[in-house]
Write a protein that holds these residues in place. Structure first.
Motif, PDB file in Angstrom:
ATOM      1  N   VAL A 128       0.859  -1.181   0.000  1.00  0.00           N
ATOM      2  CA  VAL A 128       0.000   0.000   0.000  1.00  0.00           C
ATOM      3  C   VAL A 128       0.899   1.236   0.000  1.00  0.00           C
ATOM      4  CG1 VAL A 128      -1.793   1.322   1.192  1.00  0.00           C
ATOM      5  CG2 VAL A 128      -1.791  -1.185   1.325  1.00  0.00           C
ATOM      6  N   ARG A 130       0.414   5.456   0.156  1.00  0.00           N
ATOM      7  CA  ARG A 130      -0.442   6.643   0.266  1.00  0.00           C
ATOM      8  C   ARG A 130       0.452   7.851   0.061  1.00  0.00           C
ATOM      9  NH1 ARG A 130      -3.519   6.391   5.800  1.00  0.00           N
ATOM     10  NH2 ARG A 130      -5.056   7.691   4.736  1.00  0.00           N
ATOM     11  N   THR A 131       0.059   8.769  -0.820  1.00  0.00           N
ATOM     12  CA  THR A 131       0.940   9.870  -1.160  1.00  0.00           C
ATOM     13  C   THR A 131       0.162  11.167  -1.288  1.00  0.00           C
ATOM     14  OG1 THR A 131       2.667  10.585  -2.724  1.00  0.00           O
ATOM     15  CG2 THR A 131       0.764   9.442  -3.654  1.00  0.00           C
ATOM     16  N   ARG A 184      -1.905  -1.357  -3.736  1.00  0.00           N
ATOM     17  CA  ARG A 184      -2.895  -0.290  -3.576  1.00  0.00           C
ATOM     18  C   ARG A 184      -2.182   1.055  -3.589  1.00  0.00           C
ATOM     19  NH1 ARG A 184      -7.199   1.919  -3.793  1.00  0.00           N
ATOM     20  NH2 ARG A 184      -8.774   2.259  -2.186  1.00  0.00           N
ATOM     21  N   TRP A 186      -3.090   5.188  -3.097  1.00  0.00           N
ATOM     22  CA  TRP A 186      -4.067   6.215  -2.743  1.00  0.00           C
ATOM     23  C   TRP A 186      -3.335   7.553  -2.797  1.00  0.00           C
ATOM     24  CZ3 TRP A 186      -8.820   5.033   0.490  1.00  0.00           C
ATOM     25  CH2 TRP A 186      -9.629   6.159   0.618  1.00  0.00           C
ATOM     26  N   ALA A 187      -3.710   8.405  -3.747  1.00  0.00           N
ATOM     27  CA  ALA A 187      -3.036   9.679  -3.943  1.00  0.00           C
ATOM     28  C   ALA A 187      -3.992  10.833  -3.696  1.00  0.00           C
ATOM     29  CB  ALA A 187      -2.479   9.768  -5.357  1.00  0.00           C
ATOM     30  N   THR A 221      -6.818   4.980  -6.007  1.00  0.00           N
ATOM     31  CA  THR A 221      -7.760   6.009  -5.576  1.00  0.00           C
ATOM     32  C   THR A 221      -7.081   7.363  -5.717  1.00  0.00           C
ATOM     33  OG1 THR A 221      -8.826   4.530  -3.981  1.00  0.00           O
ATOM     34  CG2 THR A 221      -9.133   6.896  -3.660  1.00  0.00           C
ATOM     35  N   SER A 240       5.093  10.534   1.203  1.00  0.00           N
ATOM     36  CA  SER A 240       4.511   9.231   0.881  1.00  0.00           C
ATOM     37  C   SER A 240       4.638   8.317   2.085  1.00  0.00           C
ATOM     38  CB  SER A 240       5.206   8.583  -0.322  1.00  0.00           C
ATOM     39  OG  SER A 240       5.013   9.345  -1.495  1.00  0.00           O
ATOM     40  N   MET A 277      -2.599  12.213   6.633  1.00  0.00           N
ATOM     41  CA  MET A 277      -3.181  11.678   5.404  1.00  0.00           C
ATOM     42  C   MET A 277      -4.658  11.354   5.605  1.00  0.00           C
ATOM     43  SD  MET A 277      -2.701  10.965   2.229  1.00  0.00           S
ATOM     44  CE  MET A 277      -0.950  10.768   1.905  1.00  0.00           C
ATOM     45  N   ASP A 278      -5.008  10.788   6.747  1.00  0.00           N
ATOM     46  CA  ASP A 278      -6.416  10.507   7.045  1.00  0.00           C
ATOM     47  C   ASP A 278      -7.233  11.795   7.037  1.00  0.00           C
ATOM     48  OD1 ASP A 278      -5.855   7.821   7.315  1.00  0.00           O
ATOM     49  OD2 ASP A 278      -5.761   7.866   9.508  1.00  0.00           O
ATOM     50  N   ALA A 281      -7.715  12.976   3.432  1.00  0.00           N
ATOM     51  CA  ALA A 281      -8.680  12.147   2.707  1.00  0.00           C
ATOM     52  C   ALA A 281     -10.105  12.415   3.166  1.00  0.00           C
ATOM     53  CB  ALA A 281      -8.338  10.672   2.893  1.00  0.00           C
TER      54      ALA A 281
END
Length: 303
Positions: A128, A130-131, A184, A186-187, A221, A240, A277-278, A281
């Motif tokens: 995973v 996330r960035t 996965r 998520w950007a 995403t 990231s 990040m949460d 989002a």
């Protein structure tokens, strides 16, 4: 303690058997195990270094997975740490050859900054990513034309051949995410990215259309952090977060700088970035709104 060792080494065997993550993560995994063994015995890095005829700095680099491993050094350390079980020794010694191998990205070593090679290895192993990005479209979501325009601005890209190689490498990095069963991604992308042109209008149209296509993939995403959000806690810059398919490896936060990079893997650091990040989002328009936002941005680059 014995039960903990058995569980740790079983995870090591399973990871080695099933990982396609490449040598970088295997080096980190081996280094992590060696650090745990040393700490459990209360042995200092200085004493461990003396045992293998090296400095405490080399022990530190080994435990961080920053250097290749010599079979003799690992054997001597396992002896020092009291690892006598043949199965446990085999599990760790079996990692050495794979951990010392070169990843596919080494073919680009002539144009690849040495500090970025570590990140590519981690990215290759992550399950995973996330960035958050505020300046560019994230590299893993760039179209070829957009990537070429971004790379052309780099002071270190001195020839068209260099630019071609870097573009090819960036496209290679994307393959894991566009093939079946990919990791996965998520950007969250700041809306400013859609207003900042790299290349001409045709390049920007191609990039935005590429973003729309990528955002439709089940493992990808994309959210746009719109101007209407106002301020947010990620205003400090892009980052990231990488997560790996084994509990033996902590999350890693990656921050890229102009000529270097920073990595954080301590929970007190990574948890702060995860919370940020949460928040992003949650605050940004939902992924279901992304395509509409991107299509509106397309109109800006119409002929």
């Amino acid at each position: 303690m014995v039960a903990d060792h058995a569980e740790n080494f079983q995870v090591t065997r399973d990871f080695l058997a099933n990982s396609s993550g490449g040598p970088t993560v295997l080096r980190i995994l081996l280094g992590t195990q060696l650090r745990k063994l040393r700490q459990e015995k209360g042995i200092s890095r200085h004493d461990a270094g003396y045992a293998i005829r090296a400095s405490h700095a080399k022990i530190s680099r080994m435990e961080l997975g920053q250097v290749s491993f010599k079979h003799r050094d690992v054997e001597d350390l396992l002896k020092l740490y009291g690892v006598d079980d043949a199965g446990e020794r085999e599990a760790l010694l079996g990692l050495i050859t794979s951990a010392n191998a070169q990843g596919w990205w080494h073919q680009y070593s002539d144009v690849l900054p040495h500090w970025f090679g570590v990140y590519v290895g981690l990215e290759e192993a992550a399950s995973v990513i996330r960035t958050f990005e505020v300046q560019f479209v994230p590299g893993l979501l760039q179209s070829e034309g957009y990537a070429r325009s971004v790379i052309r601005l780099s002071r270190s890209a001195i020839s068209e051949e260099d630019i071609d190689s870097r573009v090819q490498m960036r496209m290679h990095r994307q393959r894991r995410f566009t093939e079946g069963g990919g990791p996965r991604l998520w950007a969250v992308v700041d809306e400013a990215v859609l207003h900042r042109p790299y290349g001409d209008a045709a390049v920007m149209r191609g990039q935005i259309e590429h973003l729309i296509e990528m955002s439709r993939r089940p493992n990808i995403t994309v959210q746009i952090a719109t101007f209407t959000m106002g301020g947010h806690p990620a205003a400090g810059g892009p980052f990231s977060i990488l997560r790996f398919p084994t509990p033996q490896l902590p999350d890693v936060v990656y921050l890229e700088q102009l000529s270097s990079s920073l990595y954080f893997d301590k929970y007190e650091d990574t948890s702060l970035y995860a919370q940020t990040m949460d928040h992003l989002a949650t605050q940004a328009p939902p992924p279901s709104a992304t395509e509409g936002i991107l299509r509106s941005a397309l109109e800006r680059y119409d002929d």
